[in-house]
Design a protein around this motif. Structure first.
Motif, PDB file in Angstrom:
ATOM      1  N   LEU A  37      -2.697   3.444 -12.517  1.00 30.30           N
ATOM      2  CA  LEU A  37      -3.205   2.976 -11.110  1.00 30.30           C
ATOM      3  C   LEU A  37      -2.191   3.176 -10.254  1.00 30.30           C
ATOM      4  N   TYR A  38      -0.879   2.362 -10.726  1.00 25.57           N
ATOM      5  CA  TYR A  38      -0.024   1.823  -9.687  1.00 25.57           C
ATOM      6  C   TYR A  38       0.708   3.436  -9.567  1.00 25.57           C
ATOM      7  N   LEU A  39       0.947   4.291 -10.351  1.00 29.59           N
ATOM      8  CA  LEU A  39       1.568   5.721 -10.129  1.00 29.59           C
ATOM      9  C   LEU A  39       0.671   6.577  -9.392  1.00 29.59           C
ATOM     10  N   TRP A  40      -0.392   6.419  -9.604  1.00 24.60           N
ATOM     11  CA  TRP A  40      -1.407   7.121  -9.100  1.00 24.60           C
ATOM     12  C   TRP A  40      -1.684   6.947  -7.568  1.00 24.60           C
ATOM     13  N   ILE A  41      -1.689   5.655  -7.140  1.00 20.08           N
ATOM     14  CA  ILE A  41      -1.524   5.230  -5.654  1.00 20.08           C
ATOM     15  C   ILE A  41      -0.324   5.912  -5.112  1.00 20.08           C
ATOM     16  N   ILE A 189     -11.922  16.631  -8.406  1.00 19.21           N
ATOM     17  CA  ILE A 189     -11.139  16.949  -9.665  1.00 19.21           C
ATOM     18  C   ILE A 189      -9.746  16.932  -9.526  1.00 19.21           C
ATOM     19  N   VAL A 190      -9.292  17.032  -8.252  1.00 19.51           N
ATOM     20  CA  VAL A 190      -7.812  16.791  -8.172  1.00 19.51           C
ATOM     21  C   VAL A 190      -7.380  15.398  -8.351  1.00 19.51           C
ATOM     22  N   MET A 191      -8.253  14.464  -7.898  1.00 18.35           N
ATOM     23  CA  MET A 191      -8.020  12.885  -7.877  1.00 18.35           C
ATOM     24  C   MET A 191      -7.988  12.523  -9.483  1.00 18.35           C
ATOM     25  N   THR A 197      -3.702  12.900 -15.947  1.00 17.43           N
ATOM     26  CA  THR A 197      -2.371  13.576 -16.311  1.00 17.43           C
ATOM     27  C   THR A 197      -1.254  12.364 -16.194  1.00 17.43           C
ATOM     28  N   ILE A 198      -1.111  11.556 -15.262  1.00 23.47           N
ATOM     29  CA  ILE A 198      -0.347  10.360 -15.357  1.00 23.47           C
ATOM     30  C   ILE A 198      -0.417   9.436 -16.585  1.00 23.47           C
ATOM     31  N   TYR A 199      -1.783   9.396 -16.953  1.00 23.31           N
ATOM     32  CA  TYR A 199      -2.098   8.473 -18.218  1.00 23.31           C
ATOM     33  C   TYR A 199      -1.538   9.037 -19.473  1.00 23.31           C
ATOM     34  N   SER A 200      -1.744  10.607 -19.457  1.00 22.52           N
ATOM     35  CA  SER A 200      -1.229  11.225 -20.582  1.00 22.52           C
ATOM     36  C   SER A 200       0.162  11.333 -20.644  1.00 22.52           C
ATOM     37  N   LEU A 201       0.897  11.420 -19.663  1.00 20.80           N
ATOM     38  CA  LEU A 201       2.463  11.437 -19.883  1.00 20.80           C
ATOM     39  C   LEU A 201       3.152  10.368 -20.690  1.00 20.80           C
ATOM     40  N   PRO A 202       4.017  10.649 -21.312  1.00 27.44           N
ATOM     41  CA  PRO A 202       4.579   9.663 -22.391  1.00 27.44           C
ATOM     42  C   PRO A 202       5.201   8.660 -21.456  1.00 27.44           C
ATOM     43  N   GLU A 203       6.148   9.092 -20.481  1.00 22.69           N
ATOM     44  CA  GLU A 203       6.881   8.276 -19.483  1.00 22.69           C
ATOM     45  C   GLU A 203       7.041   8.925 -18.261  1.00 22.69           C
ATOM     46  N   PHE A 204       6.724   8.243 -17.110  1.00 19.80           N
ATOM     47  CA  PHE A 204       7.179   8.844 -16.000  1.00 19.80           C
ATOM     48  C   PHE A 204       7.936   7.904 -14.865  1.00 19.80           C
ATOM     49  N   ASN A 205       8.982   8.045 -14.720  1.00 15.94           N
ATOM     50  CA  ASN A 205       9.862   7.375 -13.713  1.00 15.94           C
ATOM     51  C   ASN A 205       9.481   7.229 -12.321  1.00 15.94           C
TER      52      ASN A 205
END
Length: 336
Positions: A37-41, A189-191, A197-205
């Motif tokens: 949620l944090y990264l999505w925002i 669909i985009v949101m 995608t963010i949830y599925s990524l192993p790690e995102f800085n």
């Protein structure tokens, strides 16, 4: 002309997300859902805020305009830089010391906002499409220079400038195209897709979204430009998607959209205290909702008329609210 309620509604929603995002940031390490949620925002909330700031930046750009900007943006920056330095010392924050040109926490926005207005002086002389392309290219290039970072908020200034410029170039009619039903359907669909995608990524800085570090610091020295281009594309479609659902109707809270700068500058006193004493933790859905409600209460408090009147001399360099209150009391007493 009547002010379009859409823009004020958007600013209220975005400033809530700014406060809420800062509220949940310390909790991201312990929860994949909260981190998502944090990264999505953060994919859209500051780009959208900067876009709206650019939309309202229709000044002439002459010397008088620059002097007014210095009073409106740089003077509050210096004052709040000093206030936060003292506050951090009082609450025992370890990194309370900083120089004038290394903005405390969220104060980078004031310094960058001043720079964006100055940059408009040159960029508005370039054909619109070309000016946006150039600004994006600059935003991609600065990441290759490690010297361009937090100091003077230079990295964020250049990286986020395309959103400010686009906001400046678009008309109200062009902006409102996003209210089309087709855009709204596609935005869902985009949101949703970005969240998955963010949830599925192993790690995102998160540094990619904060835009304050070089590509080398983000461990992508060679292909950082491509990564930032993807971040740009994501931000653009997310900004459009979120704004598509902002209501155009005027509500009782719509007027708070004219006071978001107060919330932005002052909410750090709450957030930094909460972080310093490690006040909150989330052990369930109700805790999460509680943080959202607390964030909303902070927004309502800091955008209230009494707070605005108290801080207006520092934030805006004038005291019209206090003068009006004094005049009103004087008139009432004279009628008794």
């Amino acid at each position: 002309m009547e002010r379009n309620s859409f823009f004020d509604n958007a600013k209220v929603i975005l400033i809530f997300l700014v406060v809420f995002g800062h509220m949940i940031q310390p909790l991201t390490d312990g929860s994949k859902n909260i981190n998502t949620l944090y990264l999505w925002i953060y994919t859209f909330h500051m780009p959208a805020f900067i876009f709206l700031s650019g939309f309202f930046a229709k000044g002439a750009g002459n010397m008088n305009y620059v002097l007014k900007l210095m009073k409106k943006l740089l003077l509050p920056y210096v004052i709040f830089q000093a206030l936060y330095t003292g506050y951090y010392f009082l609450i025992g924050k370890s990194d309370w010391q900083t120089d004038l040109f290394s903005p405390h926490w969220s104060l980078w926005f004031l310094f960058s906002l001043f720079c964006w207005h100055i940059l408009l002086y040159w960029f508005k002389k370039i054909p619109p499409f070309l000016s946006v392309i150039i600004s994006v290219q600059i935003g991609l290039l600065v990441g290759y220079f490690g010297e361009i970072g937090h100091t003077f908020s230079l990295s964020r200034t250049f990286v986020f400038f395309p959103f400010f410029l686009i906001g400046y170039l678009l008309t109200e009619k062009q902006v409102m195209v996003i209210k089309n039903i087709g855009v709204k359907v596609a935005s869902l669909i985009v949101m949703g897709g970005i969240a998955v995608t963010i949830y599925s990524l192993p790690e995102f800085n998160s540094g990619w979204l904060l835009a304050s570090k070089s590509y080398a610091d983000l461990n992508m020295a060679e292909f950082g430009g491509l990564a930032r281009l993807l971040v740009y594309i994501t931000a653009v479609i997310m900004v459009a998607s979120v704004l598509a659902w902002v209501p155009t109707k005027r509500f009782r809270w719509t007027a708070l959209g004219t006071r978001t700068l107060y919330v932005y500058l002052l909410h750090g006193f709450f957030i930094q205290f909460f972080r310093q004493v490690d006040l909150f933790e989330v052990n369930g859905f109700l805790d999460f909702i509680g943080l959202a409600i607390l964030s909303l209460l902070i927004v309502l408090l800091l955008s209230s008329r009494p707070v605005q009147g108290t801080w207006q001399p520092i934030v805006e360099g004038k005291a019209s609210i206090l003068k009006n209150m004094y005049q009103q009391v004087a008139n009432e007493n004279s009628q008794k």
